[in-house]
Write a protein that holds these residues in place. Sequence first.
Motif, mmCIF file in Angstrom:
data_model
loop_
_atom_site.group_PDB
_atom_site.id
_atom_site.type_symbol
_atom_site.label_atom_id
_atom_site.label_comp_id
_atom_site.label_asym_id
_atom_site.label_seq_id
_atom_site.Cartn_x
_atom_site.Cartn_y
_atom_site.Cartn_z
ATOM 1 N N ASP A 1 -16.453 25.735 -1.147
ATOM 2 C CA ASP A 1 -15.253 26.489 -1.506
ATOM 3 C C ASP A 1 -14.440 25.869 -2.643
ATOM 4 O OD1 ASP A 1 -15.829 28.284 0.539
ATOM 5 O OD2 ASP A 1 -14.697 27.144 2.025
ATOM 6 N N ARG B 1 -10.095 31.525 -1.890
ATOM 7 C CA ARG B 1 -11.125 30.720 -1.229
ATOM 8 C C ARG B 1 -10.754 29.234 -1.299
ATOM 9 N NH1 ARG B 1 -17.468 31.411 -2.977
ATOM 10 N NH2 ARG B 1 -18.351 29.623 -1.848
ATOM 11 N N ALA C 1 -11.704 33.680 -6.013
ATOM 12 C CA ALA C 1 -12.109 32.285 -5.823
ATOM 13 C C ALA C 1 -10.882 31.416 -5.552
ATOM 14 C CB ALA C 1 -12.841 31.784 -7.065
ATOM 15 N N GLY D 1 -12.749 34.865 0.459
ATOM 16 C CA GLY D 1 -12.884 34.979 -0.995
ATOM 17 C C GLY D 1 -13.572 36.270 -1.392
ATOM 18 N N PRO E 1 -17.517 26.821 -6.584
ATOM 19 C CA PRO E 1 -16.911 27.904 -7.366
ATOM 20 C C PRO E 1 -16.013 27.434 -8.499
ATOM 21 C CG PRO E 1 -15.803 27.692 -5.261
ATOM 22 C CD PRO E 1 -16.980 26.779 -5.216
#
Length: 487
Positions: free
Chosen positions: A350, A124, A121, A115, A354
Amino acid sequence: MSLAVQLGVVVGYLLVALAVGLAAYRVAESTAADYYLAGRSLGTVVLLFTTFATLLSAFTFFGGPDLAYAAGPEWILVMGVMDGVLFAVLWYVIGYRQWLIGRAQGYLTLGELLGDRFGSAGLRALVAGVSLLWLFPYVMLQQMGAGEAIAGLTGGAIPYWGGAALITAFMVAYVGIAGMRGVAWTDTIQGLFMLSVVWVAVVWVLSSVGGLGAATGAMVEARPDFASLGGGTYTPGFIVSSAITIAFGVTMFPQINQRFFVAGSERVLKRSFALWPVLVLLLFVPAFMLGAWAAGLPVEVPEGANVLPVLLNAYTPTWFAALVVAGAMAAMMSSSDSMLLSGSSYLTRDLYRPLVDPAASERREAWVARVGVALFATLAFLASLTRPGTLVEVGDTAFSGFALLAPPVILALYWRGATLWGMVAGIVVPQVAYLLLVLVPALPRSYAGWDYALALMVLAAALTVAVSAVTTASPTADPRRVGLGAD
């Protein structure tokens, strides 16, 4: 020996493993790095054995001997020689670089690393989502193995679902409290224990049937094809496809990949992957040969049962057979708890943090992880009750799904020209194609013995390179995060 004593041996061993985990919990720090990575402080012996024990799953202890019993001992060539060496190489190529980057940047998961590398993101989350998707059948495989082992040990007095439920309850409780430090300590004990009891089992069985020559002679007489290399199940396509997809898949397993971050020093890491092939052969050779020898011995293996508990019940004392199955279940638990621990880190670090609550406290994150572990394990348990295939088939499905992640990840670690869209294409297209192969029975999984997963691995690399060549890097991408310099 009574059923109560058999179950007492099994449950007692699991409780000992749980006690070790609790002891580790008492000295752990209340940080994410300590919970998920044991503070990046593991030494050579613990790192080697925690990686080893994490792979000592139902696939190894029951699926491997079952395949050797049905098709011959050449499974040692695939898992012991080819994957023992190939995974050690990949541990250096991928694992060493991840360790260097993780230590410099403080990453806890592969998704965090990628990421930041590509400033996304979404990427990720994609890596975490794909990893959790293929982690599901592998957790289910442990529950299937436990159910079959307990049913085989007790002659069916304890049903399949009871054994599966037992290991599910233990691993949910264990992961909630132990963390990586506890997992690593118990893994070391379990790995040493299983090496010992498997070799004792070999000596016991061979002494009972007249020695190595008698066991091998009976095997060859009953199955002459077991004496030759290749043929039957073991075509070149099967051997090469299995070795490559398993080795590359293992490197992308969350529970293994995360161990690339935990070594206390560079020397620890290098010693560990150098010793890996030796450790693998010390376990796989006796375990798989027990399955192969059983093909020539007068043992009746019921349909759907595992050969190892049946063989041990026939040629060793009941208490020893129970002890081996207990150790195998503990090994399955060590695999399962590692899977759920790493899976929870992917879920919280993850996906949840986020995408849902970037400002979440570590306390809230910890509770989300625990709830996610319980839900994930329960769903896998319910799916395991359907028994969707043999242990080898279920394991192979997960290995291949993870293997498809490896080519884009290697390119991201070593090629500064890789772009976000190249990574997305290299991950999504092969994964969707592979899911179709898995979910649509009419589609073949192989051609002339060669697994289509190999072609999809090549496709993953080609798409990553081709799409990267025609797209520009994201302005938020930072290749310097992985030591590649500016694009």
